[in-house]
Scaffold this active site. Sequence first.
Site, PDB file in Angstrom:
ATOM      1  N   GLY A  91       0.863  -1.185   0.000  1.00  0.00           N
ATOM      2  CA  GLY A  91       0.000   0.000   0.000  1.00  0.00           C
ATOM      3  C   GLY A  91       0.892   1.223   0.000  1.00  0.00           C
ATOM      4  O   GLY A  91       1.867   1.284   0.753  1.00  0.00           O
ATOM      5  N   LYS A  92       0.570   2.198  -0.852  1.00  0.00           N
ATOM      6  CA  LYS A  92       1.429   3.388  -0.964  1.00  0.00           C
ATOM      7  C   LYS A  92       1.608   4.084   0.377  1.00  0.00           C
ATOM      8  O   LYS A  92       2.702   4.533   0.724  1.00  0.00           O
ATOM      9  CB  LYS A  92       0.841   4.379  -1.970  1.00  0.00           C
ATOM     10  CG  LYS A  92       0.963   3.943  -3.412  1.00  0.00           C
ATOM     11  CD  LYS A  92       0.377   5.004  -4.335  1.00  0.00           C
ATOM     12  CE  LYS A  92       0.288   4.497  -5.764  1.00  0.00           C
ATOM     13  NZ  LYS A  92       1.602   4.183  -6.331  1.00  0.00           N
TER      14      LYS A  92
ATOM     15  N   ASP B 249       7.356   5.436  -3.787  1.00  0.00           N
ATOM     16  CA  ASP B 249       6.939   5.504  -2.379  1.00  0.00           C
ATOM     17  C   ASP B 249       8.135   5.821  -1.484  1.00  0.00           C
ATOM     18  O   ASP B 249       8.028   6.625  -0.553  1.00  0.00           O
ATOM     19  CB  ASP B 249       6.309   4.178  -1.933  1.00  0.00           C
ATOM     20  CG  ASP B 249       4.991   3.908  -2.635  1.00  0.00           C
ATOM     21  OD1 ASP B 249       4.378   4.858  -3.148  1.00  0.00           O
ATOM     22  OD2 ASP B 249       4.577   2.731  -2.666  1.00  0.00           O
TER      23      ASP B 249
END
Length: 306
Positions: free
Chosen positions: A38-39, A246
């Site tokens: 998940g970012k 990220d």
Amino acid sequence: MSVVVVGSINQDVVARVARIPAPGETLLASSLVRTGGGKGANQAVAARRAGGAEVAFVGAVGTDAAGAALRAALEADGIDVSGVVQVDEVTGTALISVDASGENAIVVAAGANAARDSLTDAQGAVVASASVLLTQLEIPVALVRDAAAARGEGAWHVLNAAPSAPFASARDALLAATDVLIVNEHEALEAAGVEALDDAVAELARTVRGLVVTLGSRGCLVVCGDERTAVPAHVVTPVDTTGAGDTFCGVLAAALAASGRRPDAVGLDLLADAARAGAAASALAVTRPGAQDAVPTSDEVAAFRK
Ligand code: ADP
Ligand code: NA
């Protein structure tokens, strides 16, 4: 000095396959690995490993075992998870197939990440404590806007407008509440709705104090008002570029927090220094498999930059 990341948290389920299956086809995987992803969560880990700032993650997981494990993993990394709520949904999940050449096919089920479009009071209190708020768009746009409104006076809002589709639909409202916008090349073009990168840069830079356009192995472009500079990428042999962006965003946010400066004091030098920190960490990250697992510590980055 603290970074608060409001964003997505997923379980990545990664299957290695000889090739990406065709419609209707069943293939056997040679291996299966479950990792944190998940970012939002990836960026929180990157900010934390950069050192120099306290880091909190604000998000939502389901009531399943995966959610509890993901939350515990962030906590074990030294991240404040008091702003992670449990909702009656499945934990966000990315089903990832990676073929022998490194090409992938990904299905993301947002699950708990899409469940709430405003902060709880407890989450609001965490956001209010931030010197840098960092967000992305794998959660509802309304939640990002709520977080931006909940930040304290003098706190930065750094928005990584990824993925680009939700950004396009709420661009002006989001930019009005953003100090620094980070986009990759594809997202810059989509966000500005133009075909040339120069036009996109001009369009996006008008409304934010700082703009960073990342260009993969070509580095990034940093823009503040009428000034701009290119920050080159480090030359490395990539193994897995998943999560490069990220890592870049999390480390840049940590550098802004560590500077002790406020957003009205942003200038090209400050933003370019933060981008250089991001570029070093993300170059190391692409030399390692995985996304969150590949994020280097500040000591590793310092040794790499020498
Ligand atoms: P995203 O992952 O969001 O598409 P980019 O691919 O633009 O983002 O990567 C973000 C940053 O990571 C780049 O600006 C660069 O500094 C670094 N980076 C990405 N790919 C490489 C690479 N192959 N070699 C060195 N640095 C890289
Ligand atoms: Na990697």
